[in-house]
Design a protein around this motif. Structure first.
Motif, short mmCIF file in Angstrom:
data_model
loop_
_atom_site.label_atom_id
_atom_site.label_comp_id
_atom_site.label_asym_id
_atom_site.label_seq_id
_atom_site.Cartn_x
_atom_site.Cartn_y
_atom_site.Cartn_z
N TYR A 14 -26.26 -20.50 55.65
CA TYR A 14 -25.13 -21.31 56.09
C TYR A 14 -25.17 -22.71 55.47
N PHE A 15 -26.33 -23.34 55.47
CA PHE A 15 -26.43 -24.71 55.00
C PHE A 15 -26.66 -24.83 53.50
N ALA A 16 -27.05 -23.75 52.84
CA ALA A 16 -27.32 -23.82 51.40
C ALA A 16 -26.00 -23.79 50.63
N PRO A 17 -25.84 -24.65 49.62
CA PRO A 17 -24.63 -24.58 48.78
C PRO A 17 -24.58 -23.28 47.99
N LYS A 18 -23.38 -22.99 47.49
CA LYS A 18 -23.20 -21.73 46.78
C LYS A 18 -23.97 -21.69 45.46
N ASP A 19 -24.08 -22.83 44.80
CA ASP A 19 -24.72 -22.85 43.48
C ASP A 19 -26.21 -23.14 43.57
N GLN A 20 -26.80 -23.07 44.77
CA GLN A 20 -28.23 -23.31 44.89
C GLN A 20 -29.01 -22.12 44.36
N GLY A 21 -30.15 -22.41 43.77
CA GLY A 21 -31.00 -21.35 43.25
C GLY A 21 -30.85 -21.11 41.77
N GLU A 44 -18.33 -29.46 56.54
CA GLU A 44 -18.41 -29.27 55.09
C GLU A 44 -19.05 -27.93 54.73
N CYS A 45 -20.09 -27.53 55.47
CA CYS A 45 -20.75 -26.25 55.19
C CYS A 45 -19.82 -25.08 55.49
N PHE A 46 -19.04 -25.20 56.55
CA PHE A 46 -18.07 -24.15 56.86
C PHE A 46 -17.03 -24.03 55.75
N GLU A 47 -16.55 -25.15 55.24
CA GLU A 47 -15.59 -25.13 54.15
C GLU A 47 -16.20 -24.53 52.89
N ASP A 48 -17.48 -24.81 52.65
CA ASP A 48 -18.14 -24.27 51.47
C ASP A 48 -18.28 -22.76 51.54
N LYS A 49 -18.51 -22.23 52.75
CA LYS A 49 -18.71 -20.79 52.88
C LYS A 49 -17.41 -20.01 53.03
N MET A 50 -16.46 -20.56 53.79
CA MET A 50 -15.24 -19.83 54.10
C MET A 50 -14.07 -20.18 53.19
N GLY A 51 -14.13 -21.32 52.51
CA GLY A 51 -13.10 -21.64 51.54
C GLY A 51 -11.93 -22.41 52.08
N TYR A 52 -11.93 -22.82 53.33
CA TYR A 52 -10.84 -23.64 53.86
C TYR A 52 -11.41 -24.61 54.88
N LYS A 53 -10.71 -25.73 55.04
CA LYS A 53 -11.19 -26.79 55.91
C LYS A 53 -10.91 -26.45 57.37
N LEU A 54 -11.68 -27.12 58.22
CA LEU A 54 -11.48 -26.97 59.66
C LEU A 54 -10.42 -27.97 60.11
N PRO A 55 -9.49 -27.54 60.95
CA PRO A 55 -8.53 -28.50 61.52
C PRO A 55 -9.22 -29.32 62.60
N MET A 56 -9.89 -30.38 62.15
CA MET A 56 -10.67 -31.20 63.07
C MET A 56 -9.77 -32.05 63.95
#
Length: 415
Positions: free
Chosen positions: A131-138, A357-369
């Motif tokens: 969840y917390f790791a960015p997509k391009d990590q590794g 930010e982590c949710f947006e990175d994984k799911m592709g859309y922002k949260l309506p905060m």
């Protein structure tokens, strides 16, 4: 409450994505079953040896025969008995053996709960790392030499192996302490059950004793479930933050209390998803077993065949398949339950610390905060400042225009 339900739906979605991205966690119950089976066989053997460690004592039957003769004569039953009975040998165990038996039971609970705690650390750690790791990590740069050890590589690359390595390396004390607390509660529950059983034997016809036993066991079971749930959240908090068990228990309870509606909606949503999944697995398993028998009438429907199954036999086979499929579904959906709890905790951290930010990175859309009251006050102050500047500019422009007009009038007068 509508916002909490929306958060629960998001957590269920991202939990499914997390489990599908780390599909190896679904095989982790096999590892847990292996060690639980090993500890069960070991401590059962120790318990049998403890119960067999007594003194052999010869006991005569003459007194018993005399008592039986007196009872028979009183009842009017003819009995021809002699007093020449041989002695028999019985085993008498001391009271210390009973206490050692309870200690063996406590150690068995402790070992099994330790395995379950390591499982929670592994599954929760793998999901939280994802969840917390960015997509391009590794992605390592070309030409670089990796000097890390095998355990560091596993921990850095994430996944089930990395989470297990981190659990064994960094959290065995936390897992052992939490497992010890749960084992103490479970052992105390069984000790109270043993005492209540002895009271029921002494008063077999007492309704009050039976009602009291039911109430006491129900309260102890509820207390055990609460301790397990809080310990599970403490393990997951320790996985993310790296704190000890006591501090993790306190902070996880604070997080749970502050997000009570979210956790409640998540629990209900995940329970419905798991119920639907379990029922689907059970129904499909029973249908497959039934149609497998019906598809081969020459083998299972012929009376002359060795594999003949009657209609009642089909019902029993389907019932056994239903029971086994329920066990399998229960075990493997517990992985999804742990992953959902871990994602819910990470989701709360993500919203509080980084605004999703982590949710947006994984799911592709922002949260309506939803803006807080402090943010609304800051926006109002900013708007007031802008309005003040605009008014001042207007006033300054108007004053400049007035000054220019007065100067033009004065020039015309002079002319």
């Amino acid at each position: 409450m509508l916002g909490a339900i929306n958060d629960a739906i998001r957590v269920v979605k991202i939990s499914a994505t997390a489990v599908s991205s780390n599909f190896a966690v679904m095989l982790w119950p096999l590892f847990s079953f292996f060690w639980v089976g090993v500890f069960s066989a070991l401590f059962c053997l120790i318990g049998v040896l403890l119960m067999a460690s007594g003194d052999m004592v010869a006991v005569g039957l003459q007194n018993t025969a005399a008592n039986w003769t007196a009872v028979s004569d009183t009842a009017g039953v003819n009995s021809t008995s002699t007093n020449s009975f041989p002695d028999i040998t019985v085993m008498q165990t001391s009271d210390i053996v009973k206490y050692l038996g309870f200690f063996d039971l406590f150690m068995y609970f402790w070992a099994c709960e330790f395995v379950q705690a390591i499982s929670i650390f592994t599954i929760g750690g793998a999901v939280a790392e994802w969840y917390f790791a960015p997509k391009d990590q590794g992605k390592d740069e070309e030409g670089t030499v990796d000097s890390r050890s095998c355990c560091q590589k596993l921990r850095g690359n994430g996944g089930v192996c990395g989470a297990f390595c981190a659990s064994i390396r960094s959290h065995p004390g936390t897992a052992a302490f939490g497992a010890c607390i749960i084992a103490i509660v479970k052992t105390f529950k069984y000790y109270v059950a043993y005492i209540m059983n002895q009271i029921n034997k002494a008063n077999p016809d007492s309704k009050i004793v039976k009602c009291l036993t039911c109430m006491v066991m129900c309260c102890l079971k509820c207390f055990e479930n609460c301790v397990k749930y809080l310990s599970k959240n403490a393990f997951l908090y320790s996985t993310v933050k790296g704190t000890n068990f006591c501090w993790s228990s306190y902070k996880s309870f604070i997080v749970l209390w502050n997000n009570f509606a979210r956790f409640g909606a998540k629990g209900l949503s995940s329970a419905l998803v798991m119920l639907f999944g379990k029922l689907s697995i059970m129904m499909l398993s029973v249908l497959c077993a039934y149609y497998l028998i019906e598809a081969q009438p020459s083998k299972y429907g012929d009376l002359a065949s060795e594999s003949y199954i009657s209609s009642m036999g089909q019902f029993i086979v389907c019932l056994v398949v239903l029971f086994l499929s329920f066990i399998v579904a229960e075990v493997f959906f517990s992985v999804y339950d742990t992953a959902t709890d871990s994602i819910m905790l990470c989701y709360c951290f993500d919203i509080t610390d980084s605004g999703g930010e982590c949710f947006e990175d994984k799911m592709g859309y922002k949260l309506p905060m939803k803006k807080t009251k402090e943010a609304d006050d800051a926006d109002d102050e900013e708007k007031e400042d802008k309005n003040k500047v605009f008014c001042c500019k207007c006033c300054s422009k108007k004053s400049n225009q007035d000054d220019d007009g007065d100067a033009a009038v004065a020039d015309e007068d002079e002319k």
